[in-house]
Design a protein around this motif. Structure first.
Motif, PDB file in Angstrom:
ATOM      1  N   VAL A 189      62.490  20.613  31.651  1.00 36.75           N
ATOM      2  CA  VAL A 189      61.550  21.730  31.671  1.00 36.75           C
ATOM      3  C   VAL A 189      61.352  22.238  30.255  1.00 36.75           C
ATOM      4  O   VAL A 189      62.325  22.465  29.522  1.00 36.75           O
ATOM      5  CB  VAL A 189      62.052  22.863  32.583  1.00 36.75           C
ATOM      6  N   GLY A 190      60.110  22.428  29.855  1.00 43.66           N
ATOM      7  CA  GLY A 190      59.806  22.998  28.551  1.00 43.66           C
ATOM      8  C   GLY A 190      60.016  24.493  28.542  1.00 43.66           C
ATOM      9  O   GLY A 190      59.451  25.209  29.380  1.00 43.66           O
ATOM     10  N   GLY A 191      60.840  24.969  27.610  1.00 41.64           N
ATOM     11  CA  GLY A 191      61.122  26.395  27.567  1.00 41.64           C
ATOM     12  C   GLY A 191      59.960  27.230  27.071  1.00 41.64           C
ATOM     13  O   GLY A 191      59.869  28.412  27.386  1.00 41.64           O
ATOM     14  N   GLY A 242      57.136  26.418  30.430  1.00 40.60           N
ATOM     15  CA  GLY A 242      57.516  26.477  31.834  1.00 40.60           C
ATOM     16  C   GLY A 242      57.008  25.326  32.672  1.00 40.60           C
ATOM     17  O   GLY A 242      56.843  25.467  33.884  1.00 40.60           O
ATOM     18  N   ILE A 243      56.788  24.162  32.055  1.00 48.58           N
ATOM     19  CA  ILE A 243      56.275  22.993  32.764  1.00 48.58           C
ATOM     20  C   ILE A 243      57.382  21.960  32.932  1.00 48.58           C
ATOM     21  O   ILE A 243      58.170  21.716  32.017  1.00 48.58           O
ATOM     22  CB  ILE A 243      55.079  22.375  32.016  1.00 48.58           C
ATOM     23  N   LYS A 253      53.568  22.188  37.291  1.00 46.79           N
ATOM     24  CA  LYS A 253      53.738  23.627  37.130  1.00 46.79           C
ATOM     25  C   LYS A 253      54.264  24.230  38.421  1.00 46.79           C
ATOM     26  O   LYS A 253      54.018  23.712  39.512  1.00 46.79           O
ATOM     27  CB  LYS A 253      52.412  24.291  36.758  1.00 46.79           C
ATOM     28  N   ALA A 254      54.962  25.345  38.288  1.00 44.92           N
ATOM     29  CA  ALA A 254      55.390  26.084  39.477  1.00 44.92           C
ATOM     30  C   ALA A 254      54.158  26.573  40.234  1.00 44.92           C
ATOM     31  O   ALA A 254      53.124  26.867  39.636  1.00 44.92           O
ATOM     32  CB  ALA A 254      56.265  27.265  39.072  1.00 44.92           C
ATOM     33  N   ARG A 270      61.823  27.885  34.827  1.00 44.50           N
ATOM     34  CA  ARG A 270      62.770  28.196  33.763  1.00 44.50           C
ATOM     35  C   ARG A 270      63.618  26.955  33.483  1.00 44.50           C
ATOM     36  O   ARG A 270      63.515  25.956  34.181  1.00 44.50           O
ATOM     37  CB  ARG A 270      63.651  29.388  34.163  1.00 44.50           C
ATOM     38  N   ARG A 271      64.502  27.081  32.483  1.00 41.43           N
ATOM     39  CA  ARG A 271      65.271  25.904  32.048  1.00 41.43           C
ATOM     40  C   ARG A 271      66.503  25.644  32.929  1.00 41.43           C
ATOM     41  O   ARG A 271      67.531  25.214  32.440  1.00 41.43           O
ATOM     42  CB  ARG A 271      65.730  26.093  30.607  1.00 41.43           C
TER      43      ARG A 271
END
Length: 392
Positions: free
Chosen positions: A330-332, A335-336, A352-353, A365-366
């Motif tokens: 997950v990219g901090g 958020g992807i 994406k969420a 989140r991470r």
């Protein structure tokens, strides 16, 4: 020197996946708030068989721990961890064994029964304890570094997971002119362990970072060497070492290096463009995968550290999870969720969420993990824990 069969961070690779193979289909959602606008931080999920322990971190007061059945997506129990009101670190590493879980929080260790949420033992260190618990060679024991700032001495302990009683393995007193911290102990065999140290001089902040191999039965050092060049930024080893066969791999700020356990000799060292502050390396497909702060995923050859490929993901990435040849991270900064083919470095999918961009603060989140059967991905969106089916 006898070697254990431990291979920390190694995950089986069954073959390359294609985008058609990856479903990432939502299976369940567990909201943490009565309102959809609520957000919180969490720890990475702690996995025990088909259960996940998810700790919602407090803005004030006690953390809340959820025991989640990952197969059915339901909460089995929920409890406040009032035993530890402060000191939570999102990137903590719990000790998971056959009978339970030991969670580090500040100077407190909590033995928790994963199926009931019952606290079975508590122990509080009198000084600053590292929140990373690594298995010891002895059954149902783990290693922990503790740095006593008041008495100016640092210790390595082996801790019994059931009783949380500690056995002192090694101590170092601080020099008058500097602070000396011990870190990242890992068992190399029944009689030896590797740990690192960082010494920072008062005033100048001149920093010396070293690695050490300890004979635990005799309590003396067998070998030691430089972990990171001398610097004034406080840089040293920042990740738990990975023991793979007769080699151990360490990350010191922006450098990755490999040691031979048998000869205690550095075999190779590579400098990356950035560090792995929020992430950690993982071994898959016979090589080392490093998600770095610059937003790239790097693949290094285990034998010589040669760069095999790099793939763009996002800055401040999570710790990665690898399942059947696919790395999830997950990219901090955005958020992807990213899915990357570990063999070729191909970006297979971005997700994406469901609430991403709809409610403020809602995005992945991470904090992710894979279920025990490696068919389920666990994610946290700031509001809810979510389970995703990985494969079609």
């Amino acid at each position: 020197m006898a070697l254990t069969a431990v291979a920390v961070g190694v995950l089986a690779v069954k073959g390359c996946r294609t985008p058609e193979d990856i479903a990432l289909r939502p299976l369940w959602r567990i909201p943490l708030f009565n309102t959809v606008k609520g957000t919180a931080e969490s720890t990475y999920p702690i996995l025990y068989k088909h259960l996940a322990l998810a700790i919602k971190l407090p803005r004030d007061g006690s953390a809340e721990c959820y025991g989640i059945d990952t197969r059915k997506g339901r909460v089995l129990w929920k409890r406040s961890l009032s035993e530890c009101a402060s000191g939570w670190y999102y990137n903590l590493k719990a000790y998971v064994y056959d009978c339970g879980v030991v969670i580090p929080c500040g100077n407190t260790l909590i033995n928790l029964h994963p199926e009931t949420g019952q606290v079975r033992a508590i122990h509080e260190q009198a000084s600053s304890a590292e929140p990373f618990l690594e298995p010891a060679a002895n059954k149902r024991c783990f290693l922990q570094a503790v740095n006593d700032w008041h008495r100016r001495v640092s210790h390595l302990y082996e801790v019994d997971a059931e009783s949380l009683r500690s056995q002192l393995l090694y101590s170092l007193s601080w020099p008058d002119s500097a602070k000396l911290l011990l870190r990242t102990p890992v068992a190399l065999s029944a009689s030896t362990l590797l740990f690192t140290s960082i010494t920072m001089a008062y005033g100048s902040n001149e920093t010396t970072a070293r690695w050490h191999i300890l004979d635990r039965s005799k309590g003396h050092l067998l070998a030691q060497g430089m972990a990171y060049p001398p610097n004034r930024e406080g840089y040293g080893v920042t990740k738990q070492p990975l023991l793979i066969g007769d080699k151990v791999y360490l990350v010191a700020y922006d450098q990755v290096f490999c040691l031979s356990v048998q000869s205690a000799r550095e075999l190779w060292r590579r400098t990356l463009p950035r560090d792995m502050l929020t992430s950690a390396p993982v071994v898959a497909d016979g090589d080392l995968l490093c998600p770095a702060e610059d937003g790239y995923l790097y693949k290094l050859n285990l034998e010589d550290g040669k760069l095999l490929w790099k793939t763009r993901i996002a800055p401040t990435p999570s710790r990665p999870v690898v399942v059947d040849g696919v790395l999830f991270v997950v990219g901090g900064t955005n958020g992807i969720l990213y899915a990357v083919d570990v063999r070729e470095g191909t970006l297979l999918k971005q997700v994406k969420a469901p609430n991403h961009g709809i409610e403020e603060g809602h995005f992945f989140r991470r904090f992710l993990g894979a279920g025990s059967e490696q068919e389920l991905l666990l994610l946290f969106d700031g509001n809810s824990y979510r389970g995703y089916k990985i494969w079609d």
